[in-house]
Enzyme design. Structure first.
Site, PDB file in Angstrom:
ATOM      1  N   LYS A 276      -2.773   0.310  -3.898  1.00 36.80           N
ATOM      2  CA  LYS A 276      -1.803   0.461  -4.983  1.00 36.80           C
ATOM      3  C   LYS A 276      -0.798  -0.673  -4.904  1.00 36.80           C
ATOM      4  O   LYS A 276      -0.139  -0.855  -3.882  1.00 36.80           O
ATOM      5  CB  LYS A 276      -1.092   1.809  -4.880  1.00 36.80           C
ATOM      6  CG  LYS A 276      -0.052   2.030  -5.975  1.00 36.80           C
ATOM      7  CD  LYS A 276       0.571   3.415  -5.895  1.00 36.80           C
ATOM      8  CE  LYS A 276       1.578   3.636  -7.015  1.00 36.80           C
ATOM      9  NZ  LYS A 276       2.170   4.985  -6.969  1.00 36.80           N
TER      10      LYS A 276
ATOM     11  N   ASP B 194       7.410  13.842 -10.658  1.00 38.13           N
ATOM     12  CA  ASP B 194       6.427  13.372 -11.645  1.00 38.13           C
ATOM     13  C   ASP B 194       5.116  14.132 -11.443  1.00 38.13           C
ATOM     14  O   ASP B 194       4.031  13.557 -11.465  1.00 38.13           O
ATOM     15  CB  ASP B 194       6.205  11.865 -11.508  1.00 38.13           C
ATOM     16  CG  ASP B 194       5.588  11.258 -12.760  1.00 38.13           C
ATOM     17  OD1 ASP B 194       5.606  11.920 -13.822  1.00 38.13           O
ATOM     18  OD2 ASP B 194       5.079  10.124 -12.692  1.00 38.13           O
TER      19      ASP B 194
END
Length: 423
Positions: free
Chosen positions: A116, A221
């Site tokens: 990532k 989130d």
């Protein structure tokens, strides 16, 4: 990348180090930090790196200098993980998020992993842009700085959560703005078409939110984009989901903790209502409070009723809100991820859309010159690339600015184009 020399990487690292204090690193400073044998070797390395768009100039700058690009920053991160033998090869892009790129990679043993790469400042979501007043000049080095802080914080979150038994990918390494983690064989819940026991999945996800809060953290989130459903055909795993994306986590002591907790819960409720037409309600007849939904007493968690602190992971990782953190890095990161937390409904960004957004950013900031023309650094040219430090019009002013930068004097200002100006 394999054809870059050790001198190339030394120059690239020199620009990275110089960028800590300068938006545009003077060429003489690059040579001084890089420690190459001669200015000629430094100039040639700069030329090669500029052609590959690993270094760039600012147009109309008052002195000759360079800044590192996001691609150059990627190279340094990949090189450091390669040197540590945690990463061996880079594959294709498997996802593009609001503030990151996701790549398929492998280690030296051929084991598939996920890389990532945080890229704060890239997206053009209007709600995020409106909140990003903490970097109005959009200086590239500042976005890299914030991306590095976000990656480091996510790695810390993942490491402490994995060590405490949470269902997340195993983190392997972190370098600059990159996080290397376990590959999960599955699909995001957003693309889930059906599920054999969606009622249990609902309860398990709600329990995850509560367990996380009991350990002092709120995801902020928690939605169908950040939950992966495993291909668990052989029933190898007790739970068939994995939670990802943690840089925006906050402490349960945060001033808005109850609001973020409720938003995470509502995100799961909304998804199951739309996907499975599943809308459980509280049932006072039931006595079981070990889960949520049908068959349990409560339909969904409540922050004040269900959260009972068991551990202080928020203190361990210094999550936002656990106390007043006066460190500059913490304040900068909090300002950056606040926009991410406040952006509801984590939307995915497709590759084509991401490219359009990058083009918009380039159009808005015309003063950035990303690369050189092929004529300026031609492979066929036998002459050494000239770095025009001594043009007749600016030679004297350039020399004064470089001396001021080297001595750390305070009588320098920066105009809106990023040029240094002597008072």
């Amino acid at each position: 990348m394999r054809y870059l020399t050790s001198d190339d990487f030394r120059v690239l690292q020199a620009v990275e180090l110089g960028s800590r204090n300068h938006e545009l690193v003077p060429t003489q400073m690059i040579h001084s930090i890089g420690g190459l044998k001669s200015p000629t070797a430094t100039n040639r390395a700069i030329g090669d790196l500029a052609k590959l768009k690993l270094l760039a100039r600012l147009r109309n700058a008052k002195y000759d200098g360079f800044r590192i690009t996001y691609t150059g920053y990627d190279y340094l991160a990949l090189k450091s993980m390669l040197n540590r033998d945690t990463l061996y090869s880079l594959g294709t892009t498997i996802g593009v998020g609001k503030e990151s790129d996701i790549y398929s990679v492998s280690d030296g043993k051929g084991q598939q992993r996920v890389l990532k790469i945080h890229r704060l400042g890239r997206t053009s979501f209007k709600t995020v842009k409106n909140n990003r007043d903490y970097l109005k000049n959009k200086q590239t080095s500042n976005w890299m700085y914030l991306s590095r802080l976000a990656a480091q914080k996510e790695y810390e979150f993942m490491r402490v959560l994995y060590d405490n038994g949470f269902i997340i990918p195993e983190p392997f390494d972190n370098s600059r703005h990159c996080v290397l983690m376990e590959w999960i064989d599955g699909v995001t819940m957003k693309h889930l078409r059906n599920h054999a026991n969606f009622k249990k999945l609902y309860s398990d996800l709600m329990n995850f939110i509560v367990k996380l809060a009991n350990h002092g953290l709120i995801h902020c989130d928690f939605n169908e984009f950040n939950i992966i459903i495993r291909n668990n055909e052989d029933k190898k795993y007790e739970y068939d989901f994995v939670v990802i994306d943690f840089p925006q986590c906050v402490s349960t002591q945060h001033v808005d903790a109850e609001m973020y907790f409720k938003r995470d819960v509502d995100g799961i409720r909304d998804f199951f209502e739309k996907k499975f037409r599943y809308v459980p309600e509280d049932d006072d007849v039931m006595l079981d409070t070990e889960g949520f939904g049908e068959g349990y007493r409560y339909a969904y968690p409540d922050f004040y009723r269900d959260v009972k602190r068991e551990k202080d992971l928020d203190v361990e990782v210094q999550a936002s809100g656990y106390k007043k953190d006066k460190r500059k890095e913490s304040r900068d990161l909090e300002a950056a991820v606040r926009a991410m937390r406040d952006h509801e409904g984590g939307e995915e960004v497709e590759d084509e859309q991401a490219e359009e957004e990058e083009e918009e950013e380039e159009d808005e900031s015309e003063e950035i010159e990303e690369d050189y023309s092929e004529d300026e650094y031609s492979e066929e040219s036998e002459e050494e690339p000239e770095l025009d430090l001594n043009s007749e019009s600016n030679a004297e002013e350039n020399e004064k600015i470089i001396q001021a930068l080297s001595s750390g004097t305070q009588n320098l200002k920066i105009d809106k184009l990023g040029n240094y100006i002597l008072e």
